[in-house]
Every structure is written in structure tokens, then in C-alpha cells.
Design a protein around this motif. Sequence first.
Motif, PDB file in Angstrom:
ATOM      1  N   THR A  94       0.855  -1.185   0.000  1.00  0.00           N
ATOM      2  CA  THR A  94       0.000   0.000   0.000  1.00  0.00           C
ATOM      3  C   THR A  94       0.891   1.236   0.000  1.00  0.00           C
ATOM      4  O   THR A  94       2.072   1.171   0.353  1.00  0.00           O
ATOM      5  N   SER A  95       0.306   2.353  -0.389  1.00  0.00           N
ATOM      6  CA  SER A  95       1.098   3.581  -0.414  1.00  0.00           C
ATOM      7  C   SER A  95       1.605   3.925   0.986  1.00  0.00           C
ATOM      8  O   SER A  95       2.735   4.395   1.147  1.00  0.00           O
ATOM      9  N   PHE A 111       2.894  11.159  -2.851  1.00  0.00           N
ATOM     10  CA  PHE A 111       3.718  10.328  -3.721  1.00  0.00           C
ATOM     11  C   PHE A 111       3.303  10.554  -5.157  1.00  0.00           C
ATOM     12  O   PHE A 111       2.134  10.828  -5.439  1.00  0.00           O
ATOM     13  N   ALA A 112       4.229  10.361  -6.054  1.00  0.00           N
ATOM     14  CA  ALA A 112       3.883  10.177  -7.458  1.00  0.00           C
ATOM     15  C   ALA A 112       4.557   8.872  -7.868  1.00  0.00           C
ATOM     16  O   ALA A 112       5.772   8.732  -7.742  1.00  0.00           O
ATOM     17  N   VAL A 113       3.768   7.909  -8.302  1.00  0.00           N
ATOM     18  CA  VAL A 113       4.288   6.624  -8.763  1.00  0.00           C
ATOM     19  C   VAL A 113       4.097   6.584 -10.267  1.00  0.00           C
ATOM     20  O   VAL A 113       2.970   6.699 -10.756  1.00  0.00           O
ATOM     21  N   VAL A 150       9.289   6.336  -7.879  1.00  0.00           N
ATOM     22  CA  VAL A 150       8.430   6.820  -6.802  1.00  0.00           C
ATOM     23  C   VAL A 150       8.995   8.175  -6.386  1.00  0.00           C
ATOM     24  O   VAL A 150      10.133   8.269  -5.924  1.00  0.00           O
ATOM     25  N   ALA A 151       8.219   9.236  -6.591  1.00  0.00           N
ATOM     26  CA  ALA A 151       8.671  10.572  -6.221  1.00  0.00           C
ATOM     27  C   ALA A 151       8.032  10.972  -4.901  1.00  0.00           C
ATOM     28  O   ALA A 151       6.839  10.747  -4.699  1.00  0.00           O
ATOM     29  N   ILE A 152       8.836  11.529  -4.008  1.00  0.00           N
ATOM     30  CA  ILE A 152       8.350  12.043  -2.731  1.00  0.00           C
ATOM     31  C   ILE A 152       8.203  13.553  -2.890  1.00  0.00           C
ATOM     32  O   ILE A 152       9.200  14.250  -3.037  1.00  0.00           O
ATOM     33  N   ILE A 153       6.967  14.015  -2.860  1.00  0.00           N
ATOM     34  CA  ILE A 153       6.699  15.427  -3.141  1.00  0.00           C
ATOM     35  C   ILE A 153       6.122  16.077  -1.902  1.00  0.00           C
ATOM     36  O   ILE A 153       4.962  15.847  -1.548  1.00  0.00           O
ATOM     37  N   PRO A 154       6.924  16.872  -1.201  1.00  0.00           N
ATOM     38  CA  PRO A 154       6.417  17.587  -0.043  1.00  0.00           C
ATOM     39  C   PRO A 154       5.543  18.763  -0.489  1.00  0.00           C
ATOM     40  O   PRO A 154       5.523  19.098  -1.673  1.00  0.00           O
ATOM     41  N   PRO A 155       4.853  19.372   0.444  1.00  0.00           N
ATOM     42  CA  PRO A 155       3.999  20.498   0.056  1.00  0.00           C
ATOM     43  C   PRO A 155       4.831  21.633  -0.534  1.00  0.00           C
ATOM     44  O   PRO A 155       5.955  21.861  -0.121  1.00  0.00           O
TER      45      PRO A 155
END
Length: 110
Positions: free
Chosen positions: A55-56, A79-81, A101-106
Motif C-alpha cells: 500500500t502507499s 507520492f507520485a508513482v 516513486v517521487a516524494i513530493i512535499p507540500p
Amino acid sequence: FSSGRRRHREPAAEGCPPGDGGSMRCQQVSVLYFARSAELAGLRSETLSVPRQITSLQLWEEIVKVHPRLAVIRDQVVFAVQQEYVLLGDQLLVLQPGDEVAIIPPISGG
């Protein structure tokens, strides 16, 4: 009478043994860190071995095991997968070898 020490087995859905990226259960994925997540992780990208079906939220927890400082942005991160946004939760991801898998903070601003 045992000494009280029991062998603990990880649940199948969690973690992958180091070097297990070639099995059907685990996949090597590219994790990309942006902005604050890159600052907290101390790098911009890396390859991690994670379960193929996860799961995410479990995926986030796997990443936080490697970079505990990321925990502070948990409630704000997206996330962006494969370039599709995914919210942290119980959405099941089926990862393929080499997926990004990109970790995108605010993004700050108003």
C-alpha cells in the motif's frame, strides 16, 4: 523451557531482505526526493528494494525506515508513482522493477 528468545519473522507484506530485488516478491524502485524531502533524506534519489504489492502507506513506512527524519513531513507528503499522484493510505500499489516513486512535499506559497 526456552530462554524466552523467539525467532521473529517479518510479515510477508513488510520489508525485503537486502539484495532480494530479483525475487517475485520484491522490486527495485527508484525513489526521487524533492525539496524538503531531499533535505531531510540527504539525497535526491536512490534505489530501494520493496515488496511488489504494497500500500502507499506501507511504502512510505519502508522509506521512513531508511530515512527516519522524513517522518516529520508524513501528513503533508504526496507520492507520485510513475508520474501519477498517490495519497498515503491503503491504496494497493503493484510495483514493477525500475518504477519511479517521487516524494513530493507540500509546495509553499499561497
